[in-house]
Scaffold this active site. Structure first.
Site, PDB file in Angstrom:
ATOM      1  N   ARG A  83      -1.037 -14.415   4.527  1.00 10.69           N
ATOM      2  CA  ARG A  83      -1.619 -13.774   5.629  1.00 10.69           C
ATOM      3  C   ARG A  83      -0.854 -13.877   6.765  1.00 10.69           C
ATOM      4  NH1 ARG A  83      -6.375 -12.142   4.449  1.00 10.69           N
ATOM      5  NH2 ARG A  83      -7.454 -11.911   6.350  1.00 10.69           N
ATOM      6  N   LYS A 134       0.958  -1.121  -0.128  1.00  7.68           N
ATOM      7  CA  LYS A 134       0.050  -0.114   0.161  1.00  7.68           C
ATOM      8  C   LYS A 134       0.835   1.221   0.023  1.00  7.68           C
ATOM      9  CE  LYS A 134      -3.920  -2.240   2.458  1.00  7.68           C
ATOM     10  NZ  LYS A 134      -4.969  -2.174   3.302  1.00  7.68           N
ATOM     11  N   GLU A 144      -9.273 -11.362  -7.435  1.00  4.57           N
ATOM     12  CA  GLU A 144      -8.450 -10.061  -7.247  1.00  4.57           C
ATOM     13  C   GLU A 144      -7.204 -10.240  -8.272  1.00  4.57           C
ATOM     14  OE1 GLU A 144      -9.158  -9.131  -2.501  1.00  4.57           O
ATOM     15  OE2 GLU A 144      -7.528 -10.024  -3.019  1.00  4.57           O
ATOM     16  N   THR A 165      -5.123  -7.502  10.718  1.00  7.54           N
ATOM     17  CA  THR A 165      -5.183  -6.334   9.932  1.00  7.54           C
ATOM     18  C   THR A 165      -4.998  -4.890  10.537  1.00  7.54           C
ATOM     19  OG1 THR A 165      -7.239  -7.560   8.874  1.00  7.54           O
ATOM     20  CG2 THR A 165      -7.391  -5.036   8.751  1.00  7.54           C
ATOM     21  N   PHE A 204     -15.713   2.696   6.897  1.00 12.85           N
ATOM     22  CA  PHE A 204     -14.422   2.734   6.521  1.00 12.85           C
ATOM     23  C   PHE A 204     -14.195   3.113   5.183  1.00 12.85           C
ATOM     24  CE2 PHE A 204     -14.671  -1.656   7.330  1.00 12.85           C
ATOM     25  CZ  PHE A 204     -13.928  -2.265   6.333  1.00 12.85           C
ATOM     26  N   HIS A 239      -1.967  -5.497   1.512  1.00 14.05           N
ATOM     27  CA  HIS A 239      -3.456  -6.235   1.503  1.00 14.05           C
ATOM     28  C   HIS A 239      -2.873  -7.854   0.933  1.00 14.05           C
ATOM     29  CE1 HIS A 239      -7.282  -7.404   0.106  1.00 14.05           C
ATOM     30  NE2 HIS A 239      -6.630  -8.004  -1.101  1.00 14.05           N
ATOM     31  N   TYR A 246     -12.306  -2.981  -3.832  1.00 16.66           N
ATOM     32  CA  TYR A 246     -12.900  -3.016  -2.479  1.00 16.66           C
ATOM     33  C   TYR A 246     -14.479  -2.951  -2.472  1.00 16.66           C
ATOM     34  CZ  TYR A 246      -8.515  -2.723  -0.059  1.00 16.66           C
ATOM     35  OH  TYR A 246      -7.138  -3.038   0.294  1.00 16.66           O
ATOM     36  N   ASN A 278      -2.029   0.203   6.739  1.00 16.23           N
ATOM     37  CA  ASN A 278      -1.648  -1.139   7.172  1.00 16.23           C
ATOM     38  C   ASN A 278      -0.717  -1.795   6.207  1.00 16.23           C
ATOM     39  OD1 ASN A 278      -3.556  -1.940   5.449  1.00 16.23           O
ATOM     40  ND2 ASN A 278      -4.659  -3.400   6.885  1.00 16.23           N
ATOM     41  N   ARG A 294       2.987  -6.309   9.020  1.00 17.63           N
ATOM     42  CA  ARG A 294       2.215  -5.052   9.602  1.00 17.63           C
ATOM     43  C   ARG A 294       2.697  -4.542  11.117  1.00 17.63           C
ATOM     44  NH1 ARG A 294      -3.380  -7.799   7.477  1.00 17.63           N
ATOM     45  NH2 ARG A 294      -3.923  -6.354   5.645  1.00 17.63           N
TER      46      ARG A 294
HETATM   47  P1  CMP Z   1      -7.417  -4.801   3.652  1.00 15.97           P
HETATM   48  O1  CMP Z   1      -6.831  -6.252   3.881  1.00 15.97           O
HETATM   49  O2  CMP Z   1      -6.709  -4.240   2.524  1.00 15.97           O
HETATM   50  O3  CMP Z   1      -8.966  -4.832   3.287  1.00 15.97           O
HETATM   51  C1  CMP Z   1      -9.599  -3.740   3.593  1.00 15.97           C
HETATM   52  C2  CMP Z   1      -9.012  -2.668   4.456  1.00 15.97           C
HETATM   53  O4  CMP Z   1      -9.866  -1.770   5.133  1.00 15.97           O
HETATM   54  C3  CMP Z   1      -8.196  -3.326   5.411  1.00 15.97           C
HETATM   55  O5  CMP Z   1      -7.170  -3.890   4.914  1.00 15.97           O
HETATM   56  C4  CMP Z   1      -7.892  -2.055   6.125  1.00 15.97           C
HETATM   57  O6  CMP Z   1      -6.749  -1.420   5.776  1.00 15.97           O
HETATM   58  C5  CMP Z   1      -9.174  -1.087   6.153  1.00 15.97           C
HETATM   59  N1  CMP Z   1      -9.980  -0.924   7.163  1.00 15.97           N
HETATM   60  C6  CMP Z   1     -10.145   0.090   7.729  1.00 15.97           C
HETATM   61  N2  CMP Z   1     -11.145  -0.122   9.053  1.00 15.97           N
HETATM   62  C7  CMP Z   1     -11.247  -1.580   9.066  1.00 15.97           C
HETATM   63  C8  CMP Z   1     -11.969  -2.053   9.889  1.00 15.97           C
HETATM   64  N3  CMP Z   1     -12.775  -1.816  11.007  1.00 15.97           N
HETATM   65  N4  CMP Z   1     -12.114  -3.522   9.617  1.00 15.97           N
HETATM   66  C9  CMP Z   1     -11.356  -4.072   8.537  1.00 15.97           C
HETATM   67  N5  CMP Z   1     -10.707  -3.356   7.679  1.00 15.97           N
HETATM   68  C10 CMP Z   1     -10.484  -2.003   8.008  1.00 15.97           C
END
Ligand code: CMP
Length: 134
Positions: A86, A10, A127, A92, A58, A116, A50, A113, A103
């Site tokens: 993962r 990211k 994806e 996350t 969010f 992805h 997304y 973060n 992370r």
């Molecule tokens: P990612 O795995 O890219 O998938 C969705 C993204 O939304 C996640 O990583 C986070 O960076 C972002 N995000 C922000 N707030 C939340 C939340 N409460 N739960 C999950 N993802 C979140």
């Protein structure tokens, strides 16, 4: 089983100059980078990627962040690639991420973060197709 998964480094991690360090973690874990491309995502591309999160509170912050700078997009291949990636990424929310994960080491917040990764075989397929479909 041999799998493929989609990974995105990211904007926060690209800006921190840690693409190479993250690639090294993939490679040391036995994941092969079989496709890669740097991109500045448009809002439409980020929103489409997304789309499953469209109704989440969010969503706008997520899209704003994903278009804030270049990202590095790659397909990782290897034994159990989806789960392995993962594991390397960690939780996350970096506050919950185990020590030594990407992370924990490079991310600042749940929005910024660092990476992805696809969360299962179906999303991996969708994806990969989304970014490398043609
Ligand atoms: P990612 O795995 O890219 O998938 C969705 C993204 O939304 C996640 O990583 C986070 O960076 C972002 N995000 C922000 N707030 C939340 C939340 N409460 N739960 C999950 N993802 C979140």
């Amino acid at each position: 089983a041999q799998e493929r998964t989609l990974s995105i480094i990211k904007p926060d991690a690209v800006a921190k100059n840690v693409i190479g360090e993250i690639y090294t973690r993939f490679e040391k874990a036995g994941l092969k980078i079989v496709a890669a491309r740097m991109a500045q995502l448009s809002r439409e591309e980020a929103e489409g990627f997304y789309a499953v999160h469209r109704e989440r509170p969010f969503f706008k912050a997520l899209v704003d962040f994903m278009v804030s700078g270049p990202v590095m997009i790659q397909v990782l291949e290897g034994e159990n690639a989806i789960a392995k990636n993962r594991e390397l990424m960690g939780a996350t929310n970096p506050k919950d991420a185990a020590p030594g994960t990407i992370r924990a080491d490079f991310a600042e917040s749940i929005d910024a973060n660092a990476v992805h990764g696809s969360d299962g075989p179906d999303t991996a397929k969708t994806e990969i197709e989304y970014f490398f479909g043609r």
